[in-house]
Write a protein that holds these residues in place. Structure first.
Motif, PDB file in Angstrom:
ATOM      1  N   LEU A 271       8.243  -9.194  -3.598  1.00 23.33           N
ATOM      2  CA  LEU A 271       9.288  -8.530  -4.377  1.00 23.33           C
ATOM      3  C   LEU A 271       8.967  -8.536  -5.868  1.00 23.33           C
ATOM      4  O   LEU A 271       9.148  -7.527  -6.558  1.00 23.33           O
ATOM      5  N   VAL A 272       8.457  -9.662  -6.366  1.00 24.00           N
ATOM      6  CA  VAL A 272       8.068  -9.747  -7.779  1.00 24.00           C
ATOM      7  C   VAL A 272       6.921  -8.780  -8.066  1.00 24.00           C
ATOM      8  O   VAL A 272       6.908  -8.101  -9.095  1.00 24.00           O
ATOM      9  N   SER A 273       5.978  -8.688  -7.145  1.00 21.76           N
ATOM     10  CA  SER A 273       4.861  -7.759  -7.299  1.00 21.76           C
ATOM     11  C   SER A 273       5.359  -6.318  -7.373  1.00 21.76           C
ATOM     12  O   SER A 273       4.899  -5.528  -8.211  1.00 21.76           O
ATOM     13  N   LEU A 274       6.303  -5.961  -6.499  1.00 19.08           N
ATOM     14  CA  LEU A 274       6.866  -4.606  -6.520  1.00 19.08           C
ATOM     15  C   LEU A 274       7.568  -4.335  -7.851  1.00 19.08           C
ATOM     16  O   LEU A 274       7.387  -3.276  -8.453  1.00 19.08           O
ATOM     17  N   LEU A 275       8.364  -5.296  -8.307  1.00 19.62           N
ATOM     18  CA  LEU A 275       9.065  -5.136  -9.580  1.00 19.62           C
ATOM     19  C   LEU A 275       8.076  -4.922 -10.717  1.00 19.62           C
ATOM     20  O   LEU A 275       8.248  -4.038 -11.550  1.00 19.62           O
ATOM     21  N   THR A 276       7.014  -5.702 -10.721  1.00 17.13           N
ATOM     22  CA  THR A 276       5.985  -5.595 -11.754  1.00 17.13           C
ATOM     23  C   THR A 276       5.301  -4.238 -11.719  1.00 17.13           C
ATOM     24  O   THR A 276       5.049  -3.635 -12.775  1.00 17.13           O
ATOM     25  N   LYS A 277       5.006  -3.744 -10.513  1.00 15.33           N
ATOM     26  CA  LYS A 277       4.353  -2.439 -10.380  1.00 15.33           C
ATOM     27  C   LYS A 277       5.188  -1.337 -11.043  1.00 15.33           C
ATOM     28  O   LYS A 277       4.659  -0.481 -11.739  1.00 15.33           O
ATOM     29  N   PHE A 278       6.496  -1.360 -10.814  1.00 20.93           N
ATOM     30  CA  PHE A 278       7.350  -0.308 -11.368  1.00 20.93           C
ATOM     31  C   PHE A 278       7.585  -0.499 -12.858  1.00 20.93           C
ATOM     32  O   PHE A 278       7.460   0.446 -13.632  1.00 20.93           O
ATOM     33  N   ARG A 279       7.900  -1.718 -13.268  1.00 22.35           N
ATOM     34  CA  ARG A 279       8.197  -1.937 -14.684  1.00 22.35           C
ATOM     35  C   ARG A 279       6.985  -1.745 -15.572  1.00 22.35           C
ATOM     36  O   ARG A 279       7.118  -1.293 -16.707  1.00 22.35           O
TER      37      ARG A 279
ATOM     38  N   GLN B  12       0.828  -1.204   0.000  1.00 22.41           N
ATOM     39  CA  GLN B  12       0.000   0.000   0.000  1.00 22.41           C
ATOM     40  C   GLN B  12       0.865   1.258   0.000  1.00 22.41           C
ATOM     41  O   GLN B  12       0.576   2.219  -0.709  1.00 22.41           O
ATOM     42  N   SER B  13       1.933   1.235   0.781  1.00 19.06           N
ATOM     43  CA  SER B  13       2.851   2.380   0.825  1.00 19.06           C
ATOM     44  C   SER B  13       3.468   2.622  -0.550  1.00 19.06           C
ATOM     45  O   SER B  13       3.539   3.768  -1.006  1.00 19.06           O
ATOM     46  N   VAL B  14       3.868   1.564  -1.228  1.00 23.07           N
ATOM     47  CA  VAL B  14       4.443   1.708  -2.568  1.00 23.07           C
ATOM     48  C   VAL B  14       3.381   2.230  -3.531  1.00 23.07           C
ATOM     49  O   VAL B  14       3.657   3.112  -4.346  1.00 23.07           O
ATOM     50  N   ASP B  15       2.161   1.705  -3.443  1.00 29.54           N
ATOM     51  CA  ASP B  15       1.072   2.200  -4.301  1.00 29.54           C
ATOM     52  C   ASP B  15       0.846   3.693  -4.093  1.00 29.54           C
ATOM     53  O   ASP B  15       0.619   4.433  -5.052  1.00 29.54           O
ATOM     54  N   ASP B  16       0.904   4.138  -2.844  1.00 27.53           N
ATOM     55  CA  ASP B  16       0.732   5.560  -2.549  1.00 27.53           C
ATOM     56  C   ASP B  16       1.807   6.393  -3.235  1.00 27.53           C
ATOM     57  O   ASP B  16       1.520   7.447  -3.803  1.00 27.53           O
ATOM     58  N   HIS B  17       3.041   5.914  -3.203  1.00 26.89           N
ATOM     59  CA  HIS B  17       4.132   6.651  -3.845  1.00 26.89           C
ATOM     60  C   HIS B  17       4.019   6.596  -5.363  1.00 26.89           C
ATOM     61  O   HIS B  17       4.377   7.561  -6.043  1.00 26.89           O
ATOM     62  N   LEU B  18       3.527   5.486  -5.899  1.00 28.59           N
ATOM     63  CA  LEU B  18       3.330   5.408  -7.343  1.00 28.59           C
ATOM     64  C   LEU B  18       2.294   6.436  -7.789  1.00 28.59           C
ATOM     65  O   LEU B  18       2.397   6.986  -8.877  1.00 28.59           O
ATOM     66  N   GLY B  19       1.325   6.711  -6.924  1.00 31.66           N
ATOM     67  CA  GLY B  19       0.341   7.740  -7.210  1.00 31.66           C
ATOM     68  C   GLY B  19       0.960   9.128  -7.263  1.00 31.66           C
ATOM     69  O   GLY B  19       0.402  10.053  -7.837  1.00 31.66           O
ATOM     70  N   GLU B  20       2.137   9.273  -6.653  1.00 35.50           N
ATOM     71  CA  GLU B  20       2.866  10.551  -6.668  1.00 35.50           C
ATOM     72  C   GLU B  20       3.853  10.608  -7.833  1.00 35.50           C
ATOM     73  O   GLU B  20       4.756  11.427  -7.851  1.00 35.50           O
ATOM     74  N   SER B  21       3.717   9.697  -8.775  1.00 37.96           N
ATOM     75  CA  SER B  21       4.556   9.632  -9.979  1.00 37.96           C
ATOM     76  C   SER B  21       6.002   9.249  -9.710  1.00 37.96           C
ATOM     77  O   SER B  21       6.890   9.604 -10.474  1.00 37.96           O
ATOM     78  N   VAL B  22       6.269   8.525  -8.644  1.00 38.44           N
ATOM     79  CA  VAL B  22       7.610   7.990  -8.401  1.00 38.44           C
ATOM     80  C   VAL B  22       7.764   6.757  -9.284  1.00 38.44           C
ATOM     81  O   VAL B  22       6.948   5.849  -9.237  1.00 38.44           O
ATOM     82  N   MET B  23       8.800   6.741 -10.110  1.00 37.55           N
ATOM     83  CA  MET B  23       8.986   5.655 -11.071  1.00 37.55           C
ATOM     84  C   MET B  23      10.182   4.763 -10.755  1.00 37.55           C
ATOM     85  O   MET B  23      10.385   3.755 -11.413  1.00 37.55           O
ATOM     86  N   LEU B  24      10.992   5.152  -9.781  1.00 37.48           N
ATOM     87  CA  LEU B  24      12.208   4.417  -9.456  1.00 37.48           C
ATOM     88  C   LEU B  24      12.179   4.001  -7.990  1.00 37.48           C
ATOM     89  O   LEU B  24      11.747   4.763  -7.132  1.00 37.48           O
ATOM     90  N   CYS B  25      12.656   2.777  -7.728  1.00 40.13           N
ATOM     91  CA  CYS B  25      12.601   2.261  -6.362  1.00 40.13           C
ATOM     92  C   CYS B  25      13.858   1.466  -6.040  1.00 40.13           C
ATOM     93  O   CYS B  25      14.332   0.672  -6.857  1.00 40.13           O
ATOM     94  N   ALA B  26      14.393   1.681  -4.852  1.00 37.15           N
ATOM     95  CA  ALA B  26      15.523   0.909  -4.329  1.00 37.15           C
ATOM     96  C   ALA B  26      15.067   0.248  -3.033  1.00 37.15           C
ATOM     97  O   ALA B  26      14.632   0.934  -2.110  1.00 37.15           O
ATOM     98  N   VAL B  27      15.123  -1.086  -2.994  1.00 37.01           N
ATOM     99  CA  VAL B  27      14.678  -1.839  -1.821  1.00 37.01           C
ATOM    100  C   VAL B  27      15.907  -2.426  -1.129  1.00 37.01           C
ATOM    101  O   VAL B  27      16.594  -3.278  -1.695  1.00 37.01           O
TER     102      VAL B  27
END
Length: 115
Positions: free
Chosen positions: A62-70, A31-46
């Motif tokens: 982790l695969v879900s997070l990768l899919t969300k960004f890609r 949910q936190s990542v989804d919130d940031h994606l709504g703010e147009s953040v396109m890059l993520c370092a875990v």
């Protein structure tokens, strides 16, 4: 599992500590990542250096997070996975799918070149 996330220079930095095994914590992370994606953040370092143990549910997160960004044209990099997560990524052959950086500086360089 404990999650800390911050955004700097257009990169969402997520630091995980504890066990990544699927629990209400993983839903909070997604949910936190989804919130940031709504703010147009396109890059993520875990940062996985503080993750002691990961199971198949954690790998799925982790695969879900990768899919969300890609799927949005972005990219995700894993930072310095601890021993067990590194072994699980190799066992599942996901180390060929994920980009793995040894530190935050290297991750930022990879992400900036990908954008």
């Amino acid at each position: 599992m404990k999650t800390e996330s911050t955004v700097s220079n257009g990169i969402l930095h997520v630091r995980l500590t504890g066990d990544l095994i699927g629990s209400p914590d993983t839903q909070q992370l997604l949910q936190s990542v989804d919130d940031h994606l709504g703010e147009s953040v396109m890059l993520c370092a875990v940062d996985l250096s503080g993750v002691r143990y990961i199971n198949s549910t954690g790998i799925g997160v982790l695969v879900s997070l990768l899919t969300k960004f890609r799927s949005r044209g972005g990219e995700l990099v894993l930072i310095n996975p601890a021993d067990h997560p590194r072994k699980m990524l190799a066992l599942t052959k996901l180390n060929a799918i994920f980009t793995i950086a040894e530190n935050e500086t290297a991750a930022a360089e990879v992400l900036k070149s990908a954008s």
